[in-house]
Design a protein around this motif. Structure first.
Motif, PDB file in Angstrom:
ATOM      1  N   THR A  21      -3.243   7.664   3.058  1.00 28.47           N
ATOM      2  CA  THR A  21      -3.026   6.275   3.436  1.00 28.47           C
ATOM      3  C   THR A  21      -1.531   6.006   3.514  1.00 28.47           C
ATOM      4  O   THR A  21      -0.732   6.646   2.834  1.00 28.47           O
ATOM      5  CB  THR A  21      -3.700   5.303   2.442  1.00 28.47           C
ATOM      6  OG1 THR A  21      -3.595   3.974   2.952  1.00 28.47           O
ATOM      7  CG2 THR A  21      -3.073   5.366   1.067  1.00 28.47           C
ATOM      8  N   TYR A 103      -8.461   3.300   3.226  1.00 24.71           N
ATOM      9  CA  TYR A 103      -8.186   3.150   4.651  1.00 24.71           C
ATOM     10  C   TYR A 103      -6.864   3.845   4.953  1.00 24.71           C
ATOM     11  O   TYR A 103      -5.999   3.950   4.076  1.00 24.71           O
ATOM     12  CB  TYR A 103      -8.079   1.663   5.022  1.00 24.71           C
ATOM     13  CG  TYR A 103      -9.410   0.997   5.191  1.00 24.71           C
ATOM     14  CD1 TYR A 103     -10.061   1.009   6.427  1.00 24.71           C
ATOM     15  CD2 TYR A 103     -10.039   0.360   4.133  1.00 24.71           C
ATOM     16  CE1 TYR A 103     -11.286   0.395   6.590  1.00 24.71           C
ATOM     17  CE2 TYR A 103     -11.269  -0.251   4.289  1.00 24.71           C
ATOM     18  CZ  TYR A 103     -11.888  -0.228   5.529  1.00 24.71           C
ATOM     19  OH  TYR A 103     -13.111  -0.831   5.671  1.00 24.71           O
ATOM     20  N   TYR A 106      -2.509   0.205   4.970  1.00 25.37           N
ATOM     21  CA  TYR A 106      -2.555  -1.039   4.201  1.00 25.37           C
ATOM     22  C   TYR A 106      -1.212  -1.741   4.342  1.00 25.37           C
ATOM     23  O   TYR A 106      -0.167  -1.093   4.421  1.00 25.37           O
ATOM     24  CB  TYR A 106      -2.772  -0.776   2.701  1.00 25.37           C
ATOM     25  CG  TYR A 106      -4.138  -0.265   2.338  1.00 25.37           C
ATOM     26  CD1 TYR A 106      -5.219  -1.129   2.227  1.00 25.37           C
ATOM     27  CD2 TYR A 106      -4.349   1.081   2.071  1.00 25.37           C
ATOM     28  CE1 TYR A 106      -6.480  -0.654   1.868  1.00 25.37           C
ATOM     29  CE2 TYR A 106      -5.600   1.558   1.719  1.00 25.37           C
ATOM     30  CZ  TYR A 106      -6.659   0.680   1.618  1.00 25.37           C
ATOM     31  OH  TYR A 106      -7.895   1.154   1.274  1.00 25.37           O
ATOM     32  N   TYR A 117      -5.636  -4.233   6.200  1.00 17.91           N
ATOM     33  CA  TYR A 117      -5.965  -2.815   6.301  1.00 17.91           C
ATOM     34  C   TYR A 117      -6.536  -2.522   7.686  1.00 17.91           C
ATOM     35  O   TYR A 117      -7.034  -3.411   8.367  1.00 17.91           O
ATOM     36  CB  TYR A 117      -6.935  -2.378   5.204  1.00 17.91           C
ATOM     37  CG  TYR A 117      -8.236  -3.149   5.173  1.00 17.91           C
ATOM     38  CD1 TYR A 117      -9.356  -2.670   5.843  1.00 17.91           C
ATOM     39  CD2 TYR A 117      -8.342  -4.350   4.479  1.00 17.91           C
ATOM     40  CE1 TYR A 117     -10.543  -3.372   5.817  1.00 17.91           C
ATOM     41  CE2 TYR A 117      -9.524  -5.048   4.446  1.00 17.91           C
ATOM     42  CZ  TYR A 117     -10.625  -4.559   5.115  1.00 17.91           C
ATOM     43  OH  TYR A 117     -11.800  -5.255   5.096  1.00 17.91           O
TER      44      TYR A 117
END
Length: 161
Positions: A21, A103, A106, A117
């Motif tokens: 991420t 995800y 962010y 997100y």
């Protein structure tokens, strides 16, 4: 015996799944503290990081920036259908380890008290405002863990009682 070893190797491989991420924050000197596995890790933003998949756990966070109120909450996690299919086909107990993941992107908006997100860089942001209960849970974990001194191993007594 070979079957047990093969299943064990498959379980180990599937339980080690993780997702990358990238986190950002528009506030000056932005940072985020993430609580996972009873530890707090603080990252200066923007930053890319890898987090393990989870089925039942959450990632509590505290986003900060100069002159801004901190934002506490839980990172929204995405359901991973591909892992579910692989788990069903190869090793069903792995479902306990990897149903959800972070995800890929962010963004913490401290002014509005929301976290955004998205899956792809080209996607529109989805906005989420942490609930009061989520914020309190994150605050209790992160502030408590950050205030604790480093653990010192207790001496182990040898022999019987």
């Amino acid at each position: 015996m070979k079957k047990i070893l093969a299943l064990s190797a498959c379980a180990l491989a599937l339980s080690g799944c993780s997702a990358m991420t990238t986190m950002s924050n528009s506030a000056p000197k932005g940072a985020v503290s993430i609580y996972q596995r009873q530890q707090v890790t603080t990252l200066e933003l923007p930053k890319s990081e890898t987090y393990p998949t989870t089925s039942f756990g959450n990632y509590e966070f505290k986003a900060t920036g100069d002159g801004k109120q901190p934002l506490y909450g839980l990172l929204p996690l995405k359901f991973n259908g591909g892992y579910v299919a692989a788990d069903i086909l190869f090793f069903a107990p792995a479902l306990f380890f990897n149903l959800r993941e972070v995800y890929p992107f962010y963004d913490f908006d401290l002014d509005r008290g929301i976290i955004r997100y998205r899956v792809k860089d080209s996607d529109n942001w989805t906005e989420y405002k942490p609930t009061l209960l989520e914020a309190e849970r994150a605050r209790s974990h992160i502030d408590f863990a950050a205030s604790q001194p480093a653990a010192v191993a207790a001496p182990v007594k040898a022999g019987s009682n």
